[in-house]
Design a protein around this motif. Structure first.
Motif, PDB file in Angstrom:
ATOM      1  N   GLU A 160       0.831  -1.208   0.000  1.00  0.00           N
ATOM      2  CA  GLU A 160       0.000   0.000   0.000  1.00  0.00           C
ATOM      3  C   GLU A 160       0.864   1.256   0.000  1.00  0.00           C
ATOM      4  O   GLU A 160       0.609   2.214   0.729  1.00  0.00           O
ATOM      5  N   LYS A 167      -2.821 -11.170   0.450  1.00  0.00           N
ATOM      6  CA  LYS A 167      -4.000 -10.324   0.646  1.00  0.00           C
ATOM      7  C   LYS A 167      -5.109 -10.600  -0.371  1.00  0.00           C
ATOM      8  O   LYS A 167      -6.241 -10.140  -0.196  1.00  0.00           O
ATOM      9  N   LYS A 186      -8.174  -7.951  -1.818  1.00  0.00           N
ATOM     10  CA  LYS A 186      -7.302  -6.785  -1.883  1.00  0.00           C
ATOM     11  C   LYS A 186      -6.270  -7.009  -2.980  1.00  0.00           C
ATOM     12  O   LYS A 186      -5.983  -8.153  -3.348  1.00  0.00           O
TER      13      LYS A 186
END
Length: 264
Positions: A157, A196, A201
């Motif tokens: 991220e 993830k 995600k």
């Protein structure tokens, strides 16, 4: 409530009479001065290094044992290892991790530093992680003695989250790993890239051209993050950036510290 193991982000752990593992730091507070100094003139990196190119990581997750997402709680006294939570719920990986996994002592990924070699990603505000590929299953809180072999520049991220591949013996560099454990480095990269996805995600990315970096590069990463940790605990990070608020408490083994990271 999840079980908690006392751990050491800033130093090695020492066993106390209560059988918990308590933090013992190599630092003491100078009287009348708002700064930290070394006890007995010991080097800042003493607890990170064992000797020569042997390093001291601490196990957070035992290989093939559990899918519980165990982490060091850097904002709590004695920095315990405990199961991470999100929105009040315990967190789990979608499957067990296949290697011993944890943190390298006395390292810190500075969230104010943009790494120009890894797409300008900023540090994730945590110690750097290690992945130990040996056959022995470590215990949570155990301090290992390992050799760094390779580095993976995971970008989670937008934050840089280094993974240092290590082992105690037999192999010395990336070529040795490929010779004796073919496919292991790719398996590690794919595990952290994809974990993830079951939660809908996006996959994590990797810098450095999606390649596994050499032992020499891994040592460079360890040195740089150890220097960042040193600046953190000595409060020499420039004004306007993150700093450590440190308090000391006395335990039966010596001084322990806790810190919280704040933005001015």
């Amino acid at each position: 409530m999840a079980a908690t193991t006392r751990a050491a982000f800033g130093s090695n752990a020492t066993a106390a009479a209560s059988s918990r593992i308590l933090l013992k730091t190599p630092f003491d507070l100078k009287r009348g001065i708002n700064a930290l100094s070394f006890n007995d003139g010991r080097r800042l990196s003493e607890r990170l290094f064992y000797c020569n190119a042997i390093y001291n990581p601490q196990v957070q997750i035992k290989r093939e044992e559990s899918s519980a997402k165990m982490e060091v709680a850097t904002d709590e006294l004695y920095t315990p290892i405990k199961q991470d939570t999100k929105k009040g719920k315990l967190r789990y990986y979608p499957y067990n991790i296949n290697w011993n996994y944890g943190l390298l002592l006395q390292t810190w990924e500075d969230p104010s530093f943009a790494n120009s070699e890894v797409e300008g990603a900023f540090g994730d505000n945590d110690p750097i992680d290690f992945v130990e590929i040996g056959d022995a299953r470590g215990e949570i809180g155990e301090i290992l003695k390992v050799k760094p072999l390779a580095a993976l520049a995971m970008i989670d991220e937008g934050e840089l989250d280094w993974k240092i591949v290590t082992m105690a013996s037999l192999v010395n560099d990336v070529d040795d790993v490929e010779k004796h454990f073919p496919g292991t480095l790719i398996a590690i990269r794919n595990w952290f890239r994809d974990y993830k996805i079951p939660d809908e995600k996006p996959a994590n990315k990797f810098g450095l051209g999606n390649e596994v970096a050499s032992r020499e590069y891994a040592l460079k990463v360890i040195t740089e993050t150890n220097e960042s940790w040193a600046k953190l605990v000595k409060r020499s990070i420039p004004a306007g950036e993150l700093f450590a608020r440190i308090t000391t408490t006395r335990n039966i083994r010596g001084y322990a510290f806790k810190f919280k990271l704040h933005k001015k």
